[in-house]
Structures are given as C-alpha cells and as structure tokens.
Enzyme design. Structure first.
Site, PDB file in Angstrom:
ATOM      1  N   LEU A 183      30.895  -0.341  45.834  1.00 20.44           N
ATOM      2  CA  LEU A 183      30.103  -0.898  46.931  1.00 20.44           C
ATOM      3  C   LEU A 183      28.615  -0.799  46.616  1.00 20.44           C
ATOM      4  O   LEU A 183      28.213  -0.055  45.713  1.00 20.44           O
ATOM      5  CB  LEU A 183      30.442  -0.145  48.221  1.00 20.44           C
ATOM      6  CG  LEU A 183      31.920  -0.185  48.640  1.00 20.44           C
ATOM      7  CD1 LEU A 183      32.131   0.604  49.919  1.00 20.44           C
ATOM      8  CD2 LEU A 183      32.402  -1.618  48.826  1.00 20.44           C
ATOM      9  N   PRO A 184      27.775  -1.520  47.375  1.00 21.90           N
ATOM     10  CA  PRO A 184      26.351  -1.557  47.033  1.00 21.90           C
ATOM     11  C   PRO A 184      25.626  -0.211  47.101  1.00 21.90           C
ATOM     12  O   PRO A 184      24.956   0.172  46.149  1.00 21.90           O
ATOM     13  CB  PRO A 184      25.763  -2.544  48.052  1.00 21.90           C
ATOM     14  CG  PRO A 184      26.916  -3.392  48.486  1.00 21.90           C
ATOM     15  CD  PRO A 184      28.117  -2.496  48.434  1.00 21.90           C
TER      16      PRO A 184
ATOM     17  N   LYS B  27      23.395   8.817  36.327  1.00 21.63           N
ATOM     18  CA  LYS B  27      23.225   7.364  36.494  1.00 21.63           C
ATOM     19  C   LYS B  27      21.792   6.998  36.912  1.00 21.63           C
ATOM     20  O   LYS B  27      21.211   6.039  36.399  1.00 21.63           O
ATOM     21  CB  LYS B  27      24.239   6.864  37.542  1.00 21.63           C
ATOM     22  CG  LYS B  27      24.080   5.413  37.958  1.00 21.63           C
ATOM     23  CD  LYS B  27      24.369   4.445  36.843  1.00 21.63           C
ATOM     24  CE  LYS B  27      24.120   3.015  37.305  1.00 21.63           C
ATOM     25  NZ  LYS B  27      24.145   2.064  36.196  1.00 21.63           N
TER      26      LYS B  27
ATOM     27  N   LYS C 267      17.019  -0.052  44.797  1.00 18.12           N
ATOM     28  CA  LYS C 267      17.759   1.070  45.418  1.00 18.12           C
ATOM     29  C   LYS C 267      17.855   2.245  44.443  1.00 18.12           C
ATOM     30  O   LYS C 267      17.572   3.384  44.786  1.00 18.12           O
ATOM     31  CB  LYS C 267      19.165   0.603  45.808  1.00 18.12           C
ATOM     32  CG  LYS C 267      20.109   1.724  46.193  1.00 18.12           C
ATOM     33  CD  LYS C 267      21.580   1.350  45.977  1.00 18.12           C
ATOM     34  CE  LYS C 267      21.873   0.897  44.593  1.00 18.12           C
ATOM     35  NZ  LYS C 267      23.225   1.036  44.108  1.00 18.12           N
TER      36      LYS C 267
ATOM     37  N   THR D  83      26.855   3.140  42.728  1.00 12.29           N
ATOM     38  CA  THR D  83      25.699   4.001  42.466  1.00 12.29           C
ATOM     39  C   THR D  83      25.100   4.379  43.811  1.00 12.29           C
ATOM     40  O   THR D  83      24.559   3.516  44.519  1.00 12.29           O
ATOM     41  CB  THR D  83      24.642   3.262  41.615  1.00 12.29           C
ATOM     42  OG1 THR D  83      25.263   2.795  40.426  1.00 12.29           O
ATOM     43  CG2 THR D  83      23.494   4.195  41.264  1.00 12.29           C
TER      44      THR D  83
END
Ligand code: NAD
Length: 297
Positions: free
Chosen positions: A64-65, A173, A248, A98
């Site tokens: 998901l975003p 990440k 983001k 992420t």
C-alpha cells in the site's frame, strides 16, 4: 500456499502476478477496479473486499502507499474494521509497503497479541524489478517469521536481507531511498547542465555512467526522455515510482533523523526539492521528472 495480496498498484500488481505464476493460490484485492481488472486478466482471483480476500489465507501480503493505509487496513479506523481479527490462526503477515518503522511495530505488536506473525519487508528495484521478480527485500522481524516468508519472497525477488527486528527493514529502506532521491536530483542537475551547454544527453549519460559519477539512475533509470527506452522518462514519466511516494519516503527519513538527532542536510534539501516539484503539479509523475525543475521552460 493460500496467499491474500492487498494493493495491486505499480508494484503490488506484478508481485501478485509472479506469485500466481509460481503456482500459489493467490486471492487479491485493491480499491481500484482497473488495478483488479489487470490482475484478473492475468488469471488472478479477485476478492470482493479485503475481508473476503484474507479468509483462510495462510499468508497475507500488503503493498500500500503509506503508513495510514497500512494502519487502517490491519488495525481499522472509524470507517472500517481492521483485518487482524479476521485472519486465520497463526497466519503470517508480510507488509511490503514503505511506511514508518513505528507503524510496522504498532501493527506487529497487535498481530503478536493475536498469535499472528508479522514482518516488514519493503522492497527496492522499481517496477522493472517487480515485473522481473528481481526485487531486493529488506526484512525486519524475527528469524522464524523470515524463514516462513523466504520461499514466498524468493518468487518475487533476487535478494533478501535480514535488517534486524520489526521496523529495521523500514529503516534500511528510508536510508536507501534518501540516497536515491539525492542521486536522482544530482544526476538530473548534471544532465541538464550538459544539455544547456549543447551536449547530447545520451553521450553525456554514457560518459558519466562509465566514470566516477556512475550510479543507479544512469544505469537503469535515466531521467532524460529518449536516453533509455525502458525508463519512465521515455514514457511521459507515467508508472514507475511517483514523486509523491518519493516525497513521503524523504519525509520519513527526515522524521527519523529528527528523532535520533542525525544530520541529513542533503536528505532535507532533496525533500524540499521534491516537495516543490509536487506543488508545481508533478506529484503523480515518476520521481525522475525532477529533471523538469532543472530544464529550461
Ligand atoms: P501505487 O500507488 O501504484 O499502488 C498502491 C495501490 O494501493 C493502489 O492501487 C491503491 O488503489 C491501493 N490501495 C490503497 N489503499 C488500499 C486499501 N485500503 N485496500 C486495497 N488497496 C488499497 O503505489 P506503488 O508504486 O505500487 O507503491 C506501493 C508501495 O511500494 C509504496 O509504499 C511505495 O513507496 C513502495 N515502493 C514503490 C516502488 C516503485 O518503484 N513504484 C519501489 C519500491 C517501493
């Protein structure tokens, strides 16, 4: 293996398809109908909603975003119930999105209290890596959960790293993506400078690729249209990795840096560059479109 896959966008779509092609019993769901339709064309079973999707699944994967989507999916909010209470006893949750490490830990704690296993497993390698099944996974979680996940991750990726306990995959990440954001902005600046001096961007890119400025953007993801046929730059910056997603990730890196009192001046500058680029209306374009900021017109 019965797998539920939630989030079928630029990354999740091809990842779910690779699991299906490997012979797993994949049920999938996305809020977007076109994303579901694409997977259905590939023979993947589409569920009516997330709750139906996870019924009886041994493994649940999400792509998901951002943090708020993952938290709402598993823990619920005022609009929807969380999925965790609906999962089969002993199921393994693999979140590949992420997101903030703190959110991974929050979901993992609730999962553990319900007897479920959880790992954070964000990825690197772009949409090309997702399609080819050559992603790099950065895993946070205990070894037993990682070993359960490994045969599944191997169907979607070529490299699997155990970064540490839950949340450590996310920390690795954001370090990687902070560097990527800086490298893409720097590569764009260098190409734009050469072009402003009349250099051919293909020739200049090749010179830098084979010189000390060489990096992943020059190898696989050139930001200048026409230099690399397969790169999003040559496809109108469509698909790929959205500017808003990079923004983001750079924001997550800055929040983390503030929390541990780390100095990340270039990461901060990169976040502001992508923020300005997004404000200029380019948030939906691939992040390599940052080169527009350095080009005339
Ligand atoms: P995307 O926007 O293409 O896809 C996200 C999908 O999630 C969308 O199809 C959306 O409809 C769906 N979605 C959102 N909320 C949902 C919900 N509650 N239930 C079901 N579906 C829902 O994004 P992407 O590029 O696939 O990226 C996904 C994640 O992977 C992000 O966290 C991103 O930062 C990360 N990532 C992306 C890339 C890349 O190159 N695109 C590379 C590495 C990591």
């Amino acid at each position: 293996m019965k797998i539920a896959f939630i989030g079928l966008g630029n990354m999740g779509g091809p990842m779910a398809l690779n699991l299906h092609k490997a012979g797993h019993d994949v049920g999938a769901f996305d809020l977007s109908k076109p994303a579901c339709d694409k997977l259905a064309e590939g023979g993947v079973r589409i569920a009516a909603d997330a709750g139906t999707c996870v019924l009886g699944a041994e493994v649940v994967i999400s792509m998901l975003p951002a943090s708020q989507h993952v938290e709402a999916l598993y823990l619920g909010n005022d609009k929807q119930p969380g999925l965790l209470p609906q999962l089969a006893e002993g199921a393994l949750v693999i979140d590949c999105s992420t997101i903030a490490a703190a959110t991974s830990r929050k979901v993992a704690d609730t999962a553990k209290a319900r007897g479920l296993a959880f790992i954070d497993a964000p990825v690197s390698g772009g949409t090309g890596g997702a399609i080819a099944g050559t992603l790099t996974f950065m895993v946070g979680g205990d070894t037993a959960a990682l070993e359960r996940a490994r045969p599944i991750l191997e169907k979607m990726g070529a490299n699997i790293f155990h970064a540490g306990s839950v949340g450590a995959g996310q920390t690795a990440k954001i370090c990687n993506n902070m560097l990527l954001g800086i490298l893409m902005a720097g590569t764009s600046e260098a190409i734009a400078l050469g072009v402003a001096n009349g250099l051919d961007p293909k020739v200049l890119s090749e010179i830098m690729r084979r010189s000390s400025g060489g990096n992943w953007a020059l190898e696989k993801y050139n930001p200048m249209p026409g230099v690399m046929e397969t790169a999003p730059a040559s496809k109108g910056y469509a698909g790929g990795f959205g500017t808003d997603l990079m923004l983001k990730d750079l924001g997550l890196a800055q929040e983390n840096a503030a929390a541990v009192k780390a100095a990340t001046p270039l990461g901060g500058l990169a976040r502001n560059l992508y923020a300005a680029h997004s404000l200029a209306g380019h948030g939906g374009l691939d992040f390599s479109s940052i080169i527009k900021m350095m080009q005339k017109g």
